[in-house]
Design an enzyme around this catalytic site. Structure first.
Site, mmCIF file in Angstrom:
data_model
loop_
_atom_site.group_PDB
_atom_site.id
_atom_site.type_symbol
_atom_site.label_atom_id
_atom_site.label_comp_id
_atom_site.label_asym_id
_atom_site.label_seq_id
_atom_site.Cartn_x
_atom_site.Cartn_y
_atom_site.Cartn_z
ATOM 1 N N HIS A 160 31.693 35.359 42.068
ATOM 2 C CA HIS A 160 31.303 34.967 43.423
ATOM 3 C C HIS A 160 29.830 35.290 43.676
ATOM 4 O O HIS A 160 29.111 34.528 44.317
ATOM 5 C CB HIS A 160 32.174 35.683 44.459
ATOM 6 C CG HIS A 160 33.556 35.126 44.580
ATOM 7 N ND1 HIS A 160 34.502 35.269 43.590
ATOM 8 C CD2 HIS A 160 34.157 34.432 45.588
ATOM 9 C CE1 HIS A 160 35.632 34.694 43.982
ATOM 10 N NE2 HIS A 160 35.450 34.174 45.186
ATOM 11 N N HIS A 209 35.134 44.140 43.219
ATOM 12 C CA HIS A 209 34.047 44.422 42.278
ATOM 13 C C HIS A 209 33.403 45.778 42.516
ATOM 14 O O HIS A 209 33.499 46.354 43.607
ATOM 15 C CB HIS A 209 32.967 43.338 42.374
ATOM 16 C CG HIS A 209 33.359 42.034 41.780
ATOM 17 N ND1 HIS A 209 33.466 41.830 40.424
ATOM 18 C CD2 HIS A 209 33.691 40.855 42.363
ATOM 19 C CE1 HIS A 209 33.840 40.582 40.195
ATOM 20 N NE2 HIS A 209 33.986 39.972 41.356
#
Length: 241
Positions: A160, A209
């Site tokens: 992303h 993340h």
């Protein structure tokens, strides 16, 4: 142009540096707020299939930067190459490093297992395991359970982030390459920069993340797009006149 690309890269890199600076670590969803739902909606603009809609929207928003339809079509091709190249680099790195996501590490800890055991399963089974575990977690909302179910791949680097950083590099690169200094062009760059910053924040906030994933993904986007725009500077159709 290289300096401007680097400047906006540094802007995105402030997110992981800030997270490290305040020693923030995701460990479960006990700190979720209503604002995190809006971050989830934003992060979905970089998730398949919505990322395809984002790509189409950006190619249309970029149209005013170009002097004629032919130049715009070539620009769209460049955008496609950039997105594909950066996503390919991300996919290769994930396969090479095989780093687990924070939410899968937490799942393994809470079930007295290991991330390695989790990732030994195929994607379908991993999705089922994630769904079953987080569905039983009262503090994890259904929308986030669904997100975890669909995102059981590896963590490093962030897909992303590289997606958002790539579109920011494209916005900055084309405004510089084509010499468009209009208010609309500046607004486009600022808007994508804000979107990109929030995208990076959302990936850590939602347990997807670690800061290093964001940093490396941003630098990969910068490197690949710097090469692309260095090449385009030599092409007459994109040279300022």
């Amino acid at each position: 142009m290289f300096k401007r690309l680097s400047l906006y890269t540094l802007l995105l890199c402030l997110v992981p540096f800030f997270i490290w600076g305040i020693s923030y670590q995701w460990h479960g969803n006990s700190q979720l707020t209503q604002a995190d739902y809006w971050l989830y909606l934003l992060t979905e603009t970089g998730s398949v299939p919505y990322a395809l809609i984002t790509c189409v929207l950006f190619t249309l928003l970029f149209a005013f930067l170009f002097k004629n339809p032919k130049q715009w079509i070539l620009g769209v091709i460049v955008m496609g190459i950039s997105v594909i190249a950066t996503q390919a680099a991300k996919t290769g790195a994930k396969a090479l490093f095989e780093e687990p996501r924070p939410f899968t590490v937490y799942l393994a800890e809470q079930t007295h297992s290991t991330p390695e055991n989790f990732y030994k399963n195929d994607r379908t089974l991993r999705a089922e395991i994630a769904k079953n575990f987080y569905s039983m977690d009262a503090i994890t909302p259904a929308w986030l359970v669904h997100h975890y179910e669909n995102e059981t791949g590896y963590s490093f680097p962030s897909g992303h982030t590289i997606f958002a950083a790539t579109w920011l590099m494209l916005a900055v690169g084309f405004t510089q390459l084509l010499g468009n200094r209009s208010f609309k062009a500046k607004l486009l760059v600022v808007g994508i920069a804000v979107w990109g910053l929030l995208m990076l924040i959302s990936r850590v906030r939602l347990g997807m993340h670690y800061p290093i994933d964001l940093l490396v993904a941003t630098l990969l986007a910068w490197l690949i797009n710097s090469i692309i725009f260095a090449f385009l500077k030599k092409k007459a159709i994109f040279v300022m006149k």
